[in-house]
Motif scaffolding. Sequence first.
Motif, PDB file in Angstrom:
ATOM      1  N   GLN A  63       1.030  20.228 -17.023  1.00 39.37           N
ATOM      2  CA  GLN A  63       0.539  18.907 -16.618  1.00 39.37           C
ATOM      3  C   GLN A  63       1.124  17.811 -17.510  1.00 39.37           C
ATOM      4  O   GLN A  63       1.500  16.732 -17.028  1.00 39.37           O
ATOM      5  N   GLN A  64       1.206  18.107 -18.803  1.00 37.36           N
ATOM      6  CA  GLN A  64       1.814  17.146 -19.712  1.00 37.36           C
ATOM      7  C   GLN A  64       3.299  16.947 -19.396  1.00 37.36           C
ATOM      8  O   GLN A  64       3.819  15.824 -19.442  1.00 37.36           O
ATOM      9  N   GLN A  65       3.971  18.034 -19.048  1.00 36.46           N
ATOM     10  CA  GLN A  65       5.381  17.936 -18.680  1.00 36.46           C
ATOM     11  C   GLN A  65       5.547  17.104 -17.399  1.00 36.46           C
ATOM     12  O   GLN A  65       6.529  16.350 -17.265  1.00 36.46           O
ATOM     13  N   ARG A  66       4.618  17.226 -16.510  1.00 42.18           N
ATOM     14  CA  ARG A  66       4.665  16.432 -15.277  1.00 42.18           C
ATOM     15  C   ARG A  66       4.547  14.936 -15.600  1.00 42.18           C
ATOM     16  O   ARG A  66       5.320  14.114 -15.057  1.00 42.18           O
TER      17      ARG A  66
ATOM     18  N   ARG B 256      14.342  13.094 -11.558  1.00 42.42           N
ATOM     19  CA  ARG B 256      13.622  13.527 -10.355  1.00 42.42           C
ATOM     20  C   ARG B 256      13.687  15.046 -10.181  1.00 42.42           C
ATOM     21  O   ARG B 256      12.711  15.680  -9.798  1.00 42.42           O
ATOM     22  N   GLN B 257      14.850  15.623 -10.444  1.00 42.03           N
ATOM     23  CA  GLN B 257      14.974  17.081 -10.348  1.00 42.03           C
ATOM     24  C   GLN B 257      14.129  17.784 -11.413  1.00 42.03           C
ATOM     25  O   GLN B 257      13.564  18.847 -11.166  1.00 42.03           O
ATOM     26  N   ASP B 258      14.074  17.169 -12.604  1.00 38.62           N
ATOM     27  CA  ASP B 258      13.213  17.740 -13.653  1.00 38.62           C
ATOM     28  C   ASP B 258      11.755  17.752 -13.202  1.00 38.62           C
ATOM     29  O   ASP B 258      11.020  18.717 -13.457  1.00 38.62           O
ATOM     30  N   LEU B 259      11.333  16.679 -12.536  1.00 37.54           N
ATOM     31  CA  LEU B 259       9.963  16.639 -12.013  1.00 37.54           C
ATOM     32  C   LEU B 259       9.739  17.736 -10.978  1.00 37.54           C
ATOM     33  O   LEU B 259       8.699  18.411 -10.989  1.00 37.54           O
ATOM     34  N   GLN B 260      10.712  17.951 -10.100  1.00 38.09           N
ATOM     35  CA  GLN B 260      10.581  19.001  -9.089  1.00 38.09           C
ATOM     36  C   GLN B 260      10.508  20.371  -9.744  1.00 38.09           C
ATOM     37  O   GLN B 260       9.743  21.244  -9.301  1.00 38.09           O
ATOM     38  N   THR B 261      11.292  20.548 -10.802  1.00 40.27           N
ATOM     39  CA  THR B 261      11.239  21.822 -11.531  1.00 40.27           C
ATOM     40  C   THR B 261       9.856  22.050 -12.136  1.00 40.27           C
ATOM     41  O   THR B 261       9.311  23.155 -12.091  1.00 40.27           O
ATOM     42  N   VAL B 262       9.276  20.991 -12.692  1.00 39.10           N
ATOM     43  CA  VAL B 262       7.935  21.097 -13.267  1.00 39.10           C
ATOM     44  C   VAL B 262       6.917  21.452 -12.186  1.00 39.10           C
ATOM     45  O   VAL B 262       6.025  22.280 -12.400  1.00 39.10           O
ATOM     46  N   ILE B 263       7.070  20.833 -11.001  1.00 40.68           N
ATOM     47  CA  ILE B 263       6.135  21.115  -9.903  1.00 40.68           C
ATOM     48  C   ILE B 263       6.231  22.576  -9.467  1.00 40.68           C
ATOM     49  O   ILE B 263       5.216  23.254  -9.269  1.00 40.68           O
ATOM     50  N   VAL B 264       7.475  23.072  -9.322  1.00 40.82           N
ATOM     51  CA  VAL B 264       7.660  24.480  -8.921  1.00 40.82           C
ATOM     52  C   VAL B 264       7.112  25.422  -9.994  1.00 40.82           C
ATOM     53  O   VAL B 264       6.432  26.408  -9.695  1.00 40.82           O
ATOM     54  N   ASN B 265       7.413  25.100 -11.261  1.00 39.59           N
ATOM     55  CA  ASN B 265       6.911  25.946 -12.349  1.00 39.59           C
ATOM     56  C   ASN B 265       5.390  25.913 -12.410  1.00 39.59           C
ATOM     57  O   ASN B 265       4.754  26.906 -12.788  1.00 39.59           O
ATOM     58  N   ARG B 266       4.793  24.791 -12.049  1.00 40.58           N
ATOM     59  CA  ARG B 266       3.337  24.702 -12.063  1.00 40.58           C
ATOM     60  C   ARG B 266       2.728  25.688 -11.064  1.00 40.58           C
ATOM     61  O   ARG B 266       1.712  26.319 -11.328  1.00 40.58           O
ATOM     62  N   GLN B 267       3.349  25.808  -9.892  1.00 38.68           N
ATOM     63  CA  GLN B 267       2.860  26.786  -8.914  1.00 38.68           C
ATOM     64  C   GLN B 267       2.917  28.203  -9.480  1.00 38.68           C
ATOM     65  O   GLN B 267       2.003  29.006  -9.275  1.00 38.68           O
ATOM     66  N   THR B 268       4.000  28.490 -10.212  1.00 35.72           N
ATOM     67  CA  THR B 268       4.106  29.803 -10.854  1.00 35.72           C
ATOM     68  C   THR B 268       3.012  29.987 -11.906  1.00 35.72           C
ATOM     69  O   THR B 268       2.399  31.052 -12.011  1.00 35.72           O
ATOM     70  N   LEU B 269       2.767  28.922 -12.686  1.00 35.98           N
ATOM     71  CA  LEU B 269       1.734  29.002 -13.716  1.00 35.98           C
ATOM     72  C   LEU B 269       0.339  29.123 -13.106  1.00 35.98           C
ATOM     73  O   LEU B 269      -0.521  29.833 -13.634  1.00 35.98           O
ATOM     74  N   GLU B 270       0.093  28.443 -11.986  1.00 36.36           N
ATOM     75  CA  GLU B 270      -1.199  28.576 -11.311  1.00 36.36           C
ATOM     76  C   GLU B 270      -1.408  30.001 -10.809  1.00 36.36           C
ATOM     77  O   GLU B 270      -2.511  30.554 -10.910  1.00 36.36           O
ATOM     78  N   ALA B 271      -0.340  30.598 -10.270  1.00 35.00           N
ATOM     79  CA  ALA B 271      -0.433  31.995  -9.844  1.00 35.00           C
ATOM     80  C   ALA B 271      -0.688  32.911 -11.041  1.00 35.00           C
ATOM     81  O   ALA B 271      -1.456  33.885 -10.945  1.00 35.00           O
ATOM     82  N   ALA B 272      -0.060  32.598 -12.182  1.00 33.23           N
ATOM     83  CA  ALA B 272      -0.284  33.402 -13.388  1.00 33.23           C
ATOM     84  C   ALA B 272      -1.724  33.277 -13.871  1.00 33.23           C
ATOM     85  O   ALA B 272      -2.327  34.255 -14.339  1.00 33.23           O
ATOM     86  N   VAL B 273      -2.310  32.076 -13.750  1.00 30.65           N
ATOM     87  CA  VAL B 273      -3.715  31.893 -14.125  1.00 30.65           C
ATOM     88  C   VAL B 273      -4.621  32.709 -13.207  1.00 30.65           C
ATOM     89  O   VAL B 273      -5.564  33.368 -13.654  1.00 30.65           O
ATOM     90  N   ASP B 274      -4.338  32.671 -11.898  1.00 31.68           N
ATOM     91  CA  ASP B 274      -5.127  33.474 -10.953  1.00 31.68           C
ATOM     92  C   ASP B 274      -5.021  34.959 -11.279  1.00 31.68           C
ATOM     93  O   ASP B 274      -6.020  35.694 -11.222  1.00 31.68           O
ATOM     94  N   ASN B 275      -3.812  35.400 -11.619  1.00 38.73           N
ATOM     95  CA  ASN B 275      -3.622  36.808 -11.978  1.00 38.73           C
ATOM     96  C   ASN B 275      -4.392  37.155 -13.252  1.00 38.73           C
ATOM     97  O   ASN B 275      -5.010  38.234 -13.350  1.00 38.73           O
ATOM     98  N   ALA B 276      -4.375  36.244 -14.226  1.00 37.24           N
ATOM     99  CA  ALA B 276      -5.106  36.488 -15.474  1.00 37.24           C
ATOM    100  C   ALA B 276      -6.611  36.510 -15.232  1.00 37.24           C
ATOM    101  O   ALA B 276      -7.336  37.313 -15.829  1.00 37.24           O
TER     102      ALA B 276
END
Length: 356
Positions: free
Chosen positions: A106-109, A179-199
């Motif tokens: 979120q901070q990276q976003r 702008r691409q860095d922001l998109q990368t952060v958004i995509v990585n956030r989805q991965t991190l949200e999935a990792a939180v759900d898995n945890a």
Amino acid sequence: MRPFRSLGTYVALFVGLAGVFLALYAWRLPPFDSSVERTNDAYVRGQVTVIAPQLAGIVAEVAVQDYETVEAGQLIARLDDRIFAQRVAQARAGLAGQKAALANSQQQRQSSLAKIAASEAAVKSAASAAENASANFARVQPLARQGYVPGSDLDVATRQNSQAEAALDQAKAQLEVARQDLQTVIVNRQTLEAAVDNAEAAVKLAEIDLANTRILAPRAGQLGEVGVKAGQYVQAGTQLTSVVPDAIWVVANFKETQLPGMQVGQPVRFTVDAFGGREMTGHIERFAPATGSEFAVLRPDNATGNFTKVAQRVPVRIRIDPGQPRMDDLSPGLSVVVFVDTAAEPDTRQASANGG
């Protein structure tokens, strides 16, 4: 006709007649035929539930004894839970790490959004500088051609115009990178949200395993023999004991030739061998959907060899009438002898309650 003169002849005649009447009685032939069907292939049944652990481990405590009465949720045994408690702590630590990574995302976003804003401002500044440089070049170029200004001024204006255009292109490129860095952060956030759900799922699984170290009674009833001791290592599925609830009934296996006239709701009498032949009552609850041989693991194959017809038996479930003496003493597995009067009228309340 001359009467028999020998006593032995009368005795033989009496024995012969007695044998005939006994055979008629045994086969229920006239004048001894009856509408009452009887079977001693009948037993008390109940919902015997086997209690077994879902985990492997060392038994730390056995909280019950043989044949004890338990309530639903009462502790039966407990496994050593130290390993499972540490797994819960480990899973929770992993969840905390994933949540921290998500918060960092979120901070990276926010940082990426700020970079985009800065890049947009840089593009505006570069565009303004390029516009000024282009206007200056447009003024100097015709004056240089007419000889009013030296050629060096034209070179400077040309160079400044080219540098301004290059700076504008660079600012636009940096904006696109942001702008691409922001998109990368958004995509990585989805991965991190999935990792939180898995945890979170890992924490729940670890908590379930920890809870399963406490083996509880699934329902109220009386225990069978407790076959586990403290300190014993058990595998998942090892039978520890069994619990027998209060719900019991009778299953009578009647021959197929005895079924005509039997209906759901008809009254039943049965005697219990363990009670010295005490008679109890009940009602037919339902009939099995197939004969007992159809449920056997190894069914007979009548399509081969010589065939001998054997009367099949059909299980009949009998509901025991409540409120009778010694009801609490009935246990699954007891042998009974069941009598059904096929001429009796069925109880319509019983039949309707059981779909009859």
